[in-house]
Enzyme design. Structure first.
Site, mmCIF file in Angstrom:
data_model
loop_
_atom_site.group_PDB
_atom_site.id
_atom_site.type_symbol
_atom_site.label_atom_id
_atom_site.label_comp_id
_atom_site.label_asym_id
_atom_site.label_seq_id
_atom_site.Cartn_x
_atom_site.Cartn_y
_atom_site.Cartn_z
ATOM 1 N N HIS A 162 0.823 -1.218 0.000
ATOM 2 C CA HIS A 162 0.000 0.000 0.000
ATOM 3 C C HIS A 162 0.858 1.271 0.000
ATOM 4 O O HIS A 162 0.723 2.108 -0.900
ATOM 5 C CB HIS A 162 -0.997 -0.037 1.161
ATOM 6 N N HIS A 202 3.388 7.165 5.438
ATOM 7 C CA HIS A 202 2.167 7.855 5.891
ATOM 8 C C HIS A 202 1.367 7.094 6.944
ATOM 9 O O HIS A 202 0.597 7.689 7.681
ATOM 10 C CB HIS A 202 1.290 8.274 4.710
ATOM 11 N N GLU A 231 0.627 5.988 12.663
ATOM 12 C CA GLU A 231 -0.707 5.598 13.107
ATOM 13 C C GLU A 231 -0.786 4.125 13.487
ATOM 14 O O GLU A 231 -1.448 3.755 14.445
ATOM 15 C CB GLU A 231 -1.666 5.857 11.956
ATOM 16 N N ASP A 232 -0.097 3.282 12.697
ATOM 17 C CA ASP A 232 -0.309 1.840 12.878
ATOM 18 C C ASP A 232 0.807 1.127 13.628
ATOM 19 O O ASP A 232 0.708 -0.057 13.887
ATOM 20 C CB ASP A 232 -0.449 1.170 11.491
ATOM 21 N N ASP A 269 -3.385 8.399 -1.445
ATOM 22 C CA ASP A 269 -3.740 7.333 -0.498
ATOM 23 C C ASP A 269 -5.184 6.903 -0.744
ATOM 24 O O ASP A 269 -5.516 5.721 -0.836
ATOM 25 C CB ASP A 269 -3.563 7.896 0.928
ATOM 26 N N ASP A 329 -22.551 13.414 -26.652
ATOM 27 C CA ASP A 329 -21.108 13.654 -26.594
ATOM 28 C C ASP A 329 -20.460 12.660 -25.633
ATOM 29 O O ASP A 329 -20.062 12.989 -24.543
ATOM 30 C CB ASP A 329 -20.772 15.104 -26.232
#
Length: 735
Positions: free
Chosen positions: A64, A89, A93-94, A155, A275
């Site tokens: 990812h 990124h 957080e993880d 992301d 169109d």
């Protein structure tokens, strides 16, 4: 025996390296000395931090961040700092990694961007949504560094591309958020390719059937379309070359989402969207020749094919706020088909495709950059301390999508405003004080009211008076976020002054009634007079709406209030309802006749019927409202109040009937109404509530409100109605 996933670690390692090398190739154009080492360091750190994590699909998590970095480099054209941030990124957080670690390794700038990318953790206030808060935080960083948003878009794009393994409920929420916020944001930053892809991907999950249908239709006609484009383009190419203009010309189909929008807006089937593709002419021009050569190409195209005079859009002379420059015209092709033609130079095309990132490359040439002005506006909006995150979101959203109009001041200065802006917006755009004192305006030397909607190219002079103060109803007149927030804060200030006076008066009156002036009593008083806050109570006193005799009534009923106990707070109510709905048995709300334990109503905005894809939304006063997932308000509800959404599905039932509307068009023929009503009442034993019919020059147009059991019942009915001779279209509409 359970299926265990067999993982070939060696092959995975090879795959990770392969993807890393592809990323380095994508970064090549912007790389300078020492950059490769930084990227490698970030890659190793990410690899180490995520080493035991996998995505829902079972792939290693590191795929990812690499993919996000790849999108940032290739599709947005960002440089090394951004690539490093994209790789890292999710690390803070993880994993156990902290911002301090990142700052130590990569410096302050990187740490700051990553902080902007890290979602808000910890507690948040129930009245606002986590999503809105996250978004606001992201924008705060945007005002400092636009790269935060660009990486966030990369992301989001990768998450949308790989959402197949998520639970349906999660897919709906993420897709709603994307269509509500991220696609408009990509549009505003000039990333058109990403905007269209985000819209298409959202539609794939929100409207799967329509999406598949249009995609198949587009695919079937591919060869035919390519031939048409080839024949259309050849003569243009020849003449351009003769006249010494170098150009690349190619046709591209419109995005599925934009075709669908057209079908909805004009209420026409796919076959009638003319169109379906646009032809793009990209000229190789020297900077000083650009404008002249674009117009030269335009005249060549319009000599060959007749243009539609209403459809010329000139963003070459005055570019859009996000820097977009291009000439658009719609011409009649050789087979009687409208074709949109876009004419631009290579420089303009790069700005159109890569938006913001390309701007930096050409920064020297563009003196007043519309994007910088827009970011200034965002800063202004963010600096308003009282804005509730959701208001902010709606204001922001409104400023995001608006096309600009250009207005002149009396001295000829040019001011950009969103379409639909009024004279009052213009006044606030010039200066807050001018706005607050504005009593009217002269547009092109004619006197107009404050609510006058400005047109492109108007010249406006504002008339002010020292006696004027902002009024509550001004909020309905203005459209720009700047004017809204300024009016709100002036009104608050005004209210505060009145409340101060009322507070003193109330204190005196309570003293004479021997009531202690304290918070508890003030709250009880507000409750007694049914006022939302103590401030409103003070204002009511100041305006003489509450007098001594009313206060005496309060004293008399005080005893009763003591016994009643204060009212529970909304949040506790919502909390209780949610717990009740999500009871121990299941987290899906079943809707049907025997569901007595929960109070639900069907939302009037989309009239769901059994068989529709639906969700429940917990409201404060009306229990649970059931909406269709395709409801016009669904995206906003899911994006803003995710925590109040409950999964819902229908219980099987046949006895209940639901009201829904059908719109029928056809060729007016003897006995058509009779045949339609026969199908409805005889074959289907369906009750009609109302029928309105209009015939105009042989065209029949009718709306029928009927009661049906469920979606299958309705689909079957629509099928049968379409078989009635003379009927050309039947669509369901929401009342």
């Amino acid at each position: 025996m359970k299926n265990t996933l067999v993982i070939d670690l060696e092959a995975e390692k090879q795959e990770i390296l392969k993807r890393y090398r592809a990323l380095l190739r994508a970064c090549k154009p912007t790389m300078q000395r020492g950059d490769k080492k930084e990227i490698r360091k970030a890659f190793d750190m990410a690899l180490e931090s995520h080493k035991d994590m996998r995505r829902k699909s079972g792939e290693p998590y590191i795929y990812h961040p690499i993919a996000v970095a790849q999108i940032a480099a290739e599709e947005i054209g960002l440089g090394t700092t951004s690539i490093v941030c994209a790789l890292l990124h999710d690390v803070v957080e993880d994993t156990d990694m902290t911002l301090e670690d990142i700052e130590r390794e990569f410096g302050k700038k990187t740490a700051k961007i990553i902080d902007g990318l890290t979602k808000i953790s910890g507690v948040f206030d129930y009245n606002s949504s986590l999503q809105a808060e996250n978004f606001r935080k992201m924008l705060l960083t945007l005002a400092d560094d636009v790269r935060v948003i660009l990486i966030k878009l990369a992301d989001r794009l990768h998450n949308m591309r790989t959402m197949d393994f998520m639970p349906r409920q999660k897919q709906l929420k993420i897709a709603s958020e994307t269509i509500y916020l991220y696609a408009p944001l990509a549009h505003r930053l000039g990333l058109y390719a990403i905007k269209s892809e985000l819209e298409d991907l959202s539609m794939k999950y929100l409207e799967p059937d329509t999406y598949k249908y249009i995609a198949t239709q587009l695919n079937e006609k591919k060869a035919e379309r390519n031939l048409f484009i080839k024949n259309f383009v050849e003569p243009i190419h020849e003449i351009l070359t003769e006249q010494g203009l170098k150009a690349n010309i190619y046709g591209r189909p419109k995005s599925i989402h934009s075709i669908w929008n057209k079908m909805k807006k004009k209420n026409i089937p796919f076959e009638e969207v003319y169109d379906l593709f646009a032809v793009r002419i990209i000229l190789e021009s020297a900077p000083e020749q650009e404008k002249a050569e674009c117009w030269k190409a335009y005249s060549i195209v319009t000599d060959l094919y007749r243009p539609n005079p209403d459809r010329l859009r000139d963003w070459v002379s005055s570019p859009k706020g996000n820097g977009y420059e291009s000439l658009h015209t719609t011409v009649m092709g050789p087979k009687g088909q409208w074709v949109e033609v876009q004419i631009r130079t290579e420089r303009m095309n790069e700005i159109a495709e890569k938006g913001f990132a390309a701007h930096w490359k050409y920064k020297e040439s563009s003196s007043d950059n519309g994007l910088d002005q827009w970011i200034m506006k965002v800063r202004e909006m963010l600096s308003n301390p009282e804005a509730n995150a959701l208001d902010f979101l709606d204001d922001f959203k409104m400023n995001l999508f608006s096309d600009e109009i250009f207005i002149f001041t009396p001295k000829g200065a040019l001011i950009q405003l969103p379409q639909g802006a009024t004279a009052l917006d213009f006044a606030f755009e010039i200066h807050t004080d001018v706005g607050a004192r504005c009593i009217g305006a002269k547009v092109n030397h004619k006197l107009v009211p404050l609510s006058y909607k400005l047109q492109n190219g108007d010249q406006v002079e504002i008339i002010t008076s020292s006696k004027q103060i902002p009024k509550e109803d001004w909020l309905n007149i203005v459209v720009t976020a700047k004017a809204k927030s300024k009016i709100k804060s002036s009104l608050k200030e005004e209210k505060r002054k009145i409340a101060e006076e009322g507070k003193e008066t109330l204190e005196r009156k309570l003293k004479s009634l021997k009531i202690t002036y304290n918070t508890d009593n003030l709250n009880k008083l507000s409750y007694f007079f049914k006022l939302p806050s103590t401030q409103e109570l003070f204002i009511a006193v100041a305006q003489g709406k509450i007098e001594l005799k009313d206060l005496k009534d309060y004293v008399a009923s005080e005893k009763e209030i003591e016994n009643r106990g204060a009212e529970r707070n909304d949040n506790q109510q919502i909390e209780a309802l949610l717990n009740k709905v999500k009871g121990p048995e299941s987290d899906i709300l079943l809707i049907g006749e025997d569901m007595q334990r929960i109070d639900y109503t069907l939302a009037p905005c989309c009239n769901p019927i059994p068989g529709d894809d639906v969700f429940g939304f917990v409201t404060i006063n009306d229990g649970i409202k059931i909406h269709r997932t395709t409801c016009p308000n669904a995206a906003q509800l899911m994006a803003n109040y995710g925590y109040r959404i409950v999964k819902a599905k229908w219980n099987k039932q046949k006895e209940l009937t639901f009201l829904t509307g059908l719109h029928i068009i056809g060729i007016d023929d003897m006995g058509l109404i009779n045949n339609i009503t026969k199908v409805i009442s005889n074959d289907f034993k369906v009750n009609m509530r109302s029928i309105t019919v209009d015939t105009d020059n042989g065209i029949f147009d009718g709306s029928i409100m009927i009661y049906v059991n469920d979606k299958d019942h309705l689909d079957q009915l629509i099928q049968n109605l379409l078989e009635v001779k003379g009927v050309t279209g039947v669509t369901r509409f929401d009342a």
